[in-house]
Structures are given as C-alpha cells and as structure tokens.
Design a protein around this motif. Structure first.
Motif, PDB file in Angstrom:
ATOM      1  N   SER A 226      75.295 -25.455  71.451  1.00 40.13           N
ATOM      2  CA  SER A 226      75.471 -25.995  72.913  1.00 40.13           C
ATOM      3  C   SER A 226      75.755 -24.924  73.797  1.00 40.13           C
ATOM      4  O   SER A 226      75.445 -24.813  75.158  1.00 40.13           O
ATOM      5  CB  SER A 226      76.752 -27.060  72.935  1.00 40.13           C
ATOM      6  N   LYS A 227      76.679 -24.096  73.599  1.00 39.69           N
ATOM      7  CA  LYS A 227      77.004 -22.549  74.576  1.00 39.69           C
ATOM      8  C   LYS A 227      75.615 -21.993  74.642  1.00 39.69           C
ATOM      9  O   LYS A 227      75.510 -21.792  75.750  1.00 39.69           O
ATOM     10  CB  LYS A 227      78.105 -21.976  73.936  1.00 39.69           C
ATOM     11  N   THR A 228      74.951 -22.008  73.745  1.00 36.90           N
ATOM     12  CA  THR A 228      73.743 -21.093  73.866  1.00 36.90           C
ATOM     13  C   THR A 228      72.671 -21.707  75.007  1.00 36.90           C
ATOM     14  O   THR A 228      72.160 -21.325  75.594  1.00 36.90           O
ATOM     15  CB  THR A 228      73.083 -20.682  72.683  1.00 36.90           C
ATOM     16  N   LYS A 229      72.709 -23.058  74.693  1.00 36.20           N
ATOM     17  CA  LYS A 229      71.767 -23.877  75.295  1.00 36.20           C
ATOM     18  C   LYS A 229      72.226 -23.776  76.784  1.00 36.20           C
ATOM     19  O   LYS A 229      71.410 -23.709  78.033  1.00 36.20           O
ATOM     20  CB  LYS A 229      71.686 -25.180  74.734  1.00 36.20           C
ATOM     21  N   THR A 230      73.634 -24.022  77.290  1.00 41.76           N
ATOM     22  CA  THR A 230      73.973 -23.658  78.402  1.00 41.76           C
ATOM     23  C   THR A 230      73.896 -22.673  79.223  1.00 41.76           C
ATOM     24  O   THR A 230      73.408 -22.484  80.397  1.00 41.76           O
ATOM     25  CB  THR A 230      75.668 -24.255  78.381  1.00 41.76           C
ATOM     26  N   VAL A 231      73.930 -21.295  78.437  1.00 34.30           N
ATOM     27  CA  VAL A 231      73.828 -20.133  79.085  1.00 34.30           C
ATOM     28  C   VAL A 231      72.392 -19.945  79.340  1.00 34.30           C
ATOM     29  O   VAL A 231      71.999 -19.298  80.442  1.00 34.30           O
ATOM     30  CB  VAL A 231      74.319 -18.922  77.982  1.00 34.30           C
ATOM     31  N   VAL A 232      71.479 -20.320  78.419  1.00 39.39           N
ATOM     32  CA  VAL A 232      70.098 -20.379  78.752  1.00 39.39           C
ATOM     33  C   VAL A 232      69.498 -20.968  79.929  1.00 39.39           C
ATOM     34  O   VAL A 232      68.735 -20.546  80.421  1.00 39.39           O
ATOM     35  CB  VAL A 232      69.163 -20.344  77.343  1.00 39.39           C
ATOM     36  N   SER A 233      70.041 -22.112  79.969  1.00 42.63           N
ATOM     37  CA  SER A 233      69.634 -23.188  81.124  1.00 42.63           C
ATOM     38  C   SER A 233      70.175 -22.530  82.128  1.00 42.63           C
ATOM     39  O   SER A 233      69.425 -22.428  83.338  1.00 42.63           O
ATOM     40  CB  SER A 233      70.364 -24.460  80.692  1.00 42.63           C
ATOM     41  N   LEU A 234      71.336 -22.199  82.479  1.00 41.96           N
ATOM     42  CA  LEU A 234      71.926 -21.477  83.899  1.00 41.96           C
ATOM     43  C   LEU A 234      71.117 -20.346  84.259  1.00 41.96           C
ATOM     44  O   LEU A 234      70.745 -20.014  85.476  1.00 41.96           O
ATOM     45  CB  LEU A 234      73.234 -21.191  83.710  1.00 41.96           C
ATOM     46  N   ARG A 235      70.802 -19.546  83.048  1.00 41.13           N
ATOM     47  CA  ARG A 235      70.238 -18.277  83.466  1.00 41.13           C
ATOM     48  C   ARG A 235      68.696 -18.501  83.956  1.00 41.13           C
ATOM     49  O   ARG A 235      68.093 -17.999  84.828  1.00 41.13           O
ATOM     50  CB  ARG A 235      69.994 -17.297  82.190  1.00 41.13           C
ATOM     51  N   PHE A 236      67.976 -19.452  83.232  1.00 41.32           N
ATOM     52  CA  PHE A 236      66.858 -20.065  83.540  1.00 41.32           C
ATOM     53  C   PHE A 236      66.648 -20.417  85.007  1.00 41.32           C
ATOM     54  O   PHE A 236      65.646 -20.291  85.780  1.00 41.32           O
ATOM     55  CB  PHE A 236      66.103 -20.826  82.464  1.00 41.32           C
ATOM     56  N   ILE A 237      67.800 -21.351  85.427  1.00 33.30           N
ATOM     57  CA  ILE A 237      67.815 -21.847  86.704  1.00 33.30           C
ATOM     58  C   ILE A 237      67.989 -20.716  87.854  1.00 33.30           C
ATOM     59  O   ILE A 237      67.229 -20.737  88.902  1.00 33.30           O
ATOM     60  CB  ILE A 237      68.995 -22.827  86.836  1.00 33.30           C
ATOM     61  N   LEU A 238      68.685 -19.968  87.584  1.00 38.65           N
ATOM     62  CA  LEU A 238      68.945 -18.638  88.304  1.00 38.65           C
ATOM     63  C   LEU A 238      67.586 -17.792  88.700  1.00 38.65           C
ATOM     64  O   LEU A 238      67.086 -17.326  89.652  1.00 38.65           O
ATOM     65  CB  LEU A 238      69.751 -17.618  87.943  1.00 38.65           C
ATOM     66  N   ILE A 239      66.809 -17.789  87.391  1.00 38.85           N
ATOM     67  CA  ILE A 239      65.514 -16.929  87.626  1.00 38.85           C
ATOM     68  C   ILE A 239      64.568 -17.747  88.405  1.00 38.85           C
ATOM     69  O   ILE A 239      63.817 -17.501  89.143  1.00 38.85           O
ATOM     70  CB  ILE A 239      64.987 -16.834  86.045  1.00 38.85           C
ATOM     71  N   LEU A 240      64.455 -19.193  88.179  1.00 39.68           N
ATOM     72  CA  LEU A 240      63.548 -19.971  89.040  1.00 39.68           C
ATOM     73  C   LEU A 240      64.052 -19.909  90.501  1.00 39.68           C
ATOM     74  O   LEU A 240      63.067 -20.000  91.558  1.00 39.68           O
ATOM     75  CB  LEU A 240      63.695 -21.339  88.456  1.00 39.68           C
ATOM     76  N   ILE A 241      65.101 -19.631  90.958  1.00 39.89           N
ATOM     77  CA  ILE A 241      65.550 -19.386  92.319  1.00 39.89           C
ATOM     78  C   ILE A 241      65.460 -18.076  92.857  1.00 39.89           C
ATOM     79  O   ILE A 241      64.844 -17.943  93.863  1.00 39.89           O
ATOM     80  CB  ILE A 241      66.948 -20.001  92.576  1.00 39.89           C
ATOM     81  N   LEU A 242      65.860 -17.136  92.225  1.00 35.04           N
ATOM     82  CA  LEU A 242      65.729 -15.722  92.686  1.00 35.04           C
ATOM     83  C   LEU A 242      64.499 -15.187  92.623  1.00 35.04           C
ATOM     84  O   LEU A 242      64.052 -14.453  93.477  1.00 35.04           O
ATOM     85  CB  LEU A 242      66.631 -14.841  91.654  1.00 35.04           C
ATOM     86  N   VAL A 243      63.611 -15.421  91.427  1.00 34.38           N
ATOM     87  CA  VAL A 243      62.090 -14.817  91.457  1.00 34.38           C
ATOM     88  C   VAL A 243      61.349 -15.201  92.846  1.00 34.38           C
ATOM     89  O   VAL A 243      60.845 -14.275  93.468  1.00 34.38           O
ATOM     90  CB  VAL A 243      61.532 -15.113  90.078  1.00 34.38           C
ATOM     91  N   PRO A 244      61.282 -16.493  93.030  1.00 32.71           N
ATOM     92  CA  PRO A 244      60.297 -16.725  94.079  1.00 32.71           C
ATOM     93  C   PRO A 244      60.913 -15.973  95.513  1.00 32.71           C
ATOM     94  O   PRO A 244      60.172 -15.754  96.472  1.00 32.71           O
ATOM     95  CB  PRO A 244      60.446 -18.376  94.439  1.00 32.71           C
ATOM     96  N   LEU A 245      62.371 -16.083  95.852  1.00 33.93           N
ATOM     97  CA  LEU A 245      63.053 -15.534  96.855  1.00 33.93           C
ATOM     98  C   LEU A 245      62.632 -14.038  96.998  1.00 33.93           C
ATOM     99  O   LEU A 245      62.374 -13.632  97.992  1.00 33.93           O
ATOM    100  CB  LEU A 245      64.609 -15.946  97.046  1.00 33.93           C
ATOM    101  N   LEU A 246      62.849 -13.423  95.756  1.00 34.34           N
ATOM    102  CA  LEU A 246      62.566 -11.940  95.799  1.00 34.34           C
ATOM    103  C   LEU A 246      61.251 -11.422  96.033  1.00 34.34           C
ATOM    104  O   LEU A 246      60.974 -10.592  96.901  1.00 34.34           O
ATOM    105  CB  LEU A 246      62.973 -11.245  94.433  1.00 34.34           C
ATOM    106  N   VAL A 247      60.379 -12.357  95.555  1.00 28.59           N
ATOM    107  CA  VAL A 247      58.931 -12.063  95.854  1.00 28.59           C
ATOM    108  C   VAL A 247      58.523 -12.466  97.275  1.00 28.59           C
ATOM    109  O   VAL A 247      57.971 -11.639  97.953  1.00 28.59           O
ATOM    110  CB  VAL A 247      58.102 -12.961  95.005  1.00 28.59           C
ATOM    111  N   HIS A 248      59.422 -13.306  97.648  1.00 27.05           N
ATOM    112  CA  HIS A 248      58.866 -13.643  99.299  1.00 27.05           C
ATOM    113  C   HIS A 248      59.490 -12.604 100.108  1.00 27.05           C
ATOM    114  O   HIS A 248      58.734 -12.194 100.895  1.00 27.05           O
ATOM    115  CB  HIS A 248      59.468 -15.037  99.511  1.00 27.05           C
ATOM    116  N   GLN A 249      60.589 -12.083 100.034  1.00 27.26           N
ATOM    117  CA  GLN A 249      61.266 -11.259 100.623  1.00 27.26           C
ATOM    118  C   GLN A 249      60.488  -9.684 100.372  1.00 27.26           C
ATOM    119  O   GLN A 249      60.331  -8.929 101.456  1.00 27.26           O
ATOM    120  CB  GLN A 249      62.553 -10.831 100.551  1.00 27.26           C
TER     121      GLN A 249
END
Length: 454
Positions: A226-249
């Motif tokens: 459960s801890k691994t799933k939570t960490v992976v999910s939160l990291r993937f959410i950050l990737i989905l948010i930060l990657v498009p923003l960084l590519v845009h800027q």
C-alpha cells in the motif's frame, strides 16, 4: 354544584378531539402512499412483478436495496393500517358520548359527501389489501442454479467498500416483516446455501488469519504494498502536472518564442489578431483621451494646449499598439506551446501504463474507501459546480479565458450553444454512471445521495 370547566381548557380539548378525529384518514393516507410506492418499485424496476423477482438482471446488492425499501413500506402499511382500525373503533365509542362538544361528525355532512368519502376509503383499502396479498404467505423462491459460494478472495470493489463487503456477507432482507411469522418472511439467499450463518464463518476465518504464524508477515507485506502504491501514485500525479508545465514554459521561452519573434520582426505583422483586441484598444485610447481632457478642464494637471494633448494621445496610441502587438505574439506562442504540452502529456500517459494502472487502483481505494456520506457530499459538490444552477456563469468565464489565452475572438453564439449543450450532456453521463456503476458497487451511497439531494 360542580364548577364548570374553563373555556380555554375546553377549546384545547376540542382541538385535541378534532385532531384525533382525523387520525383514521391520516393513517389510511400514509398506508395508501406506502402501497403506491411499492407499486412504483414494481413498475419501474421489476416490470410489474413483485419486488425481488429472479427474472430481473440485478446484482445481489441492488436486490438487497430493493428488499430493504419493500420491508420499510410494508412496515408502514401494517402500522398505519392498525392505527386506522384502532382509531376508528375508539371514535365509534367517543362519538356516542360527545354531545356537548362541537366536533364535526358524519351526521352533519350531506349524503353525497358521505358516499364520496366512503368510495375513496374503499378504493384505498382495496389497493392496500391487494399490495399486502402479493407479499403474504409467499413461498420462498429457489436459489438460482448458477449461484456459487463467495470466494475468500472478494472482488477488489468489495474490499474497497466496507459497506458493500458487509452487505455481501450478510443475508438478503426478507420480503415481509419478520415479526409477522415465518410464512411471510422470505428466506435469505446466502442462508439457503449454508447451514451455518456467514457471520459465524467470517468470525472463525478472521480468528484463523490472526492466529496464523505468517499473519504478521502478511500485514507487513500488505502495508508495504500500500505504501509503494501511494508513493508511485503521488509521484505519477506530479509527473503528469509538472511535465506539461515545463514543456510549455521551455518551448515558449526557448523554441517557439524566439521563432515567432524573428518571423514577426522580419515582416510587418498585424497588431491585432481579432476584432475584439482592436475594440479593446480603441476603448482604452478613447478613455485615456477623455480622461486627459477632463483633468485639463479641472486644472488637476499642468494646463495643456490642444497640440500637447494631441501629442500625448499619439504617444499613448503607440504604447497601446505595442502592448497589443505583444499580446498577439504571446497568443501565438501559447497555441504552439499548448500543442507541445498536450503531446508531452499523451507521451507520458502512453509510456507509463503500469503507473497509470497503479494510479487508477489508488484512486479507487481513496474514493470507494470513503463513507457513504462523504461520497454523497462529493457527488453533490461536483454536480452543483459543473451542472448546477449557477454553472453557466463558471463555464462562461472559463471559455472567455481560453479565448483570450489563444487569441481567439469571443463568439457569444458559441458560448451560449456550449453552455446549453455540454452541461446537459455531462449531467446525463454522470447520472448514467451513478445508475450503472455506483448503484452496483455502493447502493447505500446512492440512497444517501438521493436523501441529501432532496
């Protein structure tokens, strides 16, 4: 000589008598309404057949919910029908002795009104008796042949929703009220497949798991998973948010931006991308000129000649033109940068299927692990914001912001058409999701949502 009763207490007693005189009608109406509710369930969900028929494609949880509603209405009918008969018997004795009170009795009414009231009473009693007859002395139905015992490994949706798991382990509610005897009580579906109640078996199974020497290892393993799933999910959410923003800027500052600036510098480019920008620029310049004349007349600034005012207006016009030239170039940069951001988002989604599956499982754990009240609150909040009464104003602001971001002229006809169609489609899809999926996974949450929404 006895003392007469004070008039105030006499009026209070008369009101009580009048209220009790309406008890038979009130009780009969409530029993009749409950019978109509049962008939509505039969017509809308069981094709006119009694509630709980096996020929309907409903899951065990939905059948459980319908049986609970049926038991509630049957209980109301029996209680109110008993109240109807007992109150009529009491009123029959009281009416013979209420000579001095001004209670409206049947003798004071016309014969036609009595006949109409009697016909309504008989019709409602007929409907109530017909409803009770359909669920009285009904033999237990045989369990379907394709019914299989529950596996120790329950489906993921049941493990995520404790209420659904409890309903799956408990027996189905009987068709009739249990206080009416065994003849009216329908037999539970799971009880007919086992001689020992499932709750007792579940208790022994829980004790067996707790006494297992490997139980601690299993708990630690489950926690780590459960801890691994939570960490992976939160990291993937950050990737989905930060990657498009960084590519845009990055693309806007170092790739798309310099290219558009060089192209617009080499050849004369239009100042305005659409008529809306031009109208805003003209309104800004006109407001500046009028404000300058007004301050000059009030002598709040140094007195200016017409030539000096004209010179300042020209300088202001150049500033406005430069500002809107920058806005036009920025809108073009946003178009290409947004396109590259969408491409980056799609690439991340395609190349991270495993992380996407883990994220979906994590969201299921969070959503279906909520209580029924929390689920209903989130549903009501979502629907009120996006498809509620005040949602058109929000959609209008969003569409206007997107138009300015991309440099597109604001079309009021398109905005009104979008507001008239998209929220309706979204509301239809959302209601279908509630009926098709949430009603199967957590019917108690749907019932809570309906009660809160009413």
């Amino acid at each position: 000589m006895t003392t007469p009763v004070p008039r105030r207490f006499q009026r209070i007693f008369q009101r009580i008598v009048r209220w009790y005189a309406q008890t038979p009608t009130r009780a009969l109406n409530q029993a009749y309404d409950a019978a109509i509710c049962i008939q509505t369930l039969e017509q809308e969900h069981f094709g006119g057949q009694p509630v709980g028929s096996r020929n309907q494609p409903y899951s065990a949880s939905i059948q459980d919910y319908f049986r609970g509603e049926l038991n509630k209405y049957l209980r109301i009918i029996r209680v109110r029908l008993g109240e109807f008969h007992s109150s009529r018997a009491v009123l029959g004795l009281v009416d013979e002795r209420m000579v001095g009170l001004e209670v409206p009795l049947a003798s004071d009414r016309s014969r036609s009104a009595d006949e109409l009231e009697a016909s309504i009473l008989l019709e409602r009693l007929r409907v109530i008796d017909a409803t009770l007859d359909r669920y009285r002395n009904r033999p237990p139905e045989k369990p379907p042949t394709d019914l299989v015992p529950l596996s120790p490994l329950a489906p993921r949706s049941s493990r995520l929703d404790p209420s659904a798991e409890a309903r799956r382990r408990n027996t189905l509610l009987p068709l009739g009220d249990s206080s009416d005897g065994a003849g009216e009580a329908g037999e539970g579906l799971i009880d007919r497949t086992s001689f020992v109640p499932r709750s007792i078996l579940g208790t022994f199974d829980r004790l067996r798991r707790e006494l297992d020497p490997k139980a601690e290892e299993e708990v630690v393993k489950t926690f780590r998973s459960s801890k691994t799933k939570t960490v992976v999910s939160l990291r993937f959410i950050l990737i989905l948010i930060l990657v498009p923003l960084l590519v845009h800027q990055v693309s806007k500052s170092f790739l798309v931006g310099p290219f558009i600036d060089r192209v617009r510098a080499e050849q004369p480019a239009a100042i305005f991308l659409n008529m809306d920008m031009e109208e805003e620029a003209l309104a800004d310049l006109k407001l500046y000129e009028e404000n300058l004349h007004f301050q000059n007349l009030l002598h709040t600034i140094e007195p200016l000649s017409p030539e000096e005012i004209e010179e300042r207006v020209v300088l202001r016009a150049e500033e406005v033109a430069e500002n809107y030239r920058f806005q036009s170039a920025n809108a073009l940069k946003n178009v290409f940068a947004d396109g590259l951001s969408v491409v980056a988002f799609v690439v991340v989604m395609v190349r991270s299927k495993r992380d996407l599956a883990i994220l979906k499982s994590f969201i299921d754990d969070v959503i279906y692990g909520l209580s029924d009240s929390a689920k209903a609150f989130i549903i009501i909040l979502f629907t009120d914001v996006f498809v509620g009464f005040h949602s058109p104003h929000g959609w209008e602001v969003i569409l206007e912001g997107i138009s300015r971001h991309l440099g597109i002229a604001e079309s009021r006809q398109f905005i009104y058409l979008f507001i008239a169609t998209f929220p309706v489609i979204l509301d239809t899809v959302f209601k279908y999701w509630i009926f098709r999926y949430l009603n199967r996974i957590s019917p108690s949450a749907v019932a809570t949502y309906r009660n809160m929404n009413e």
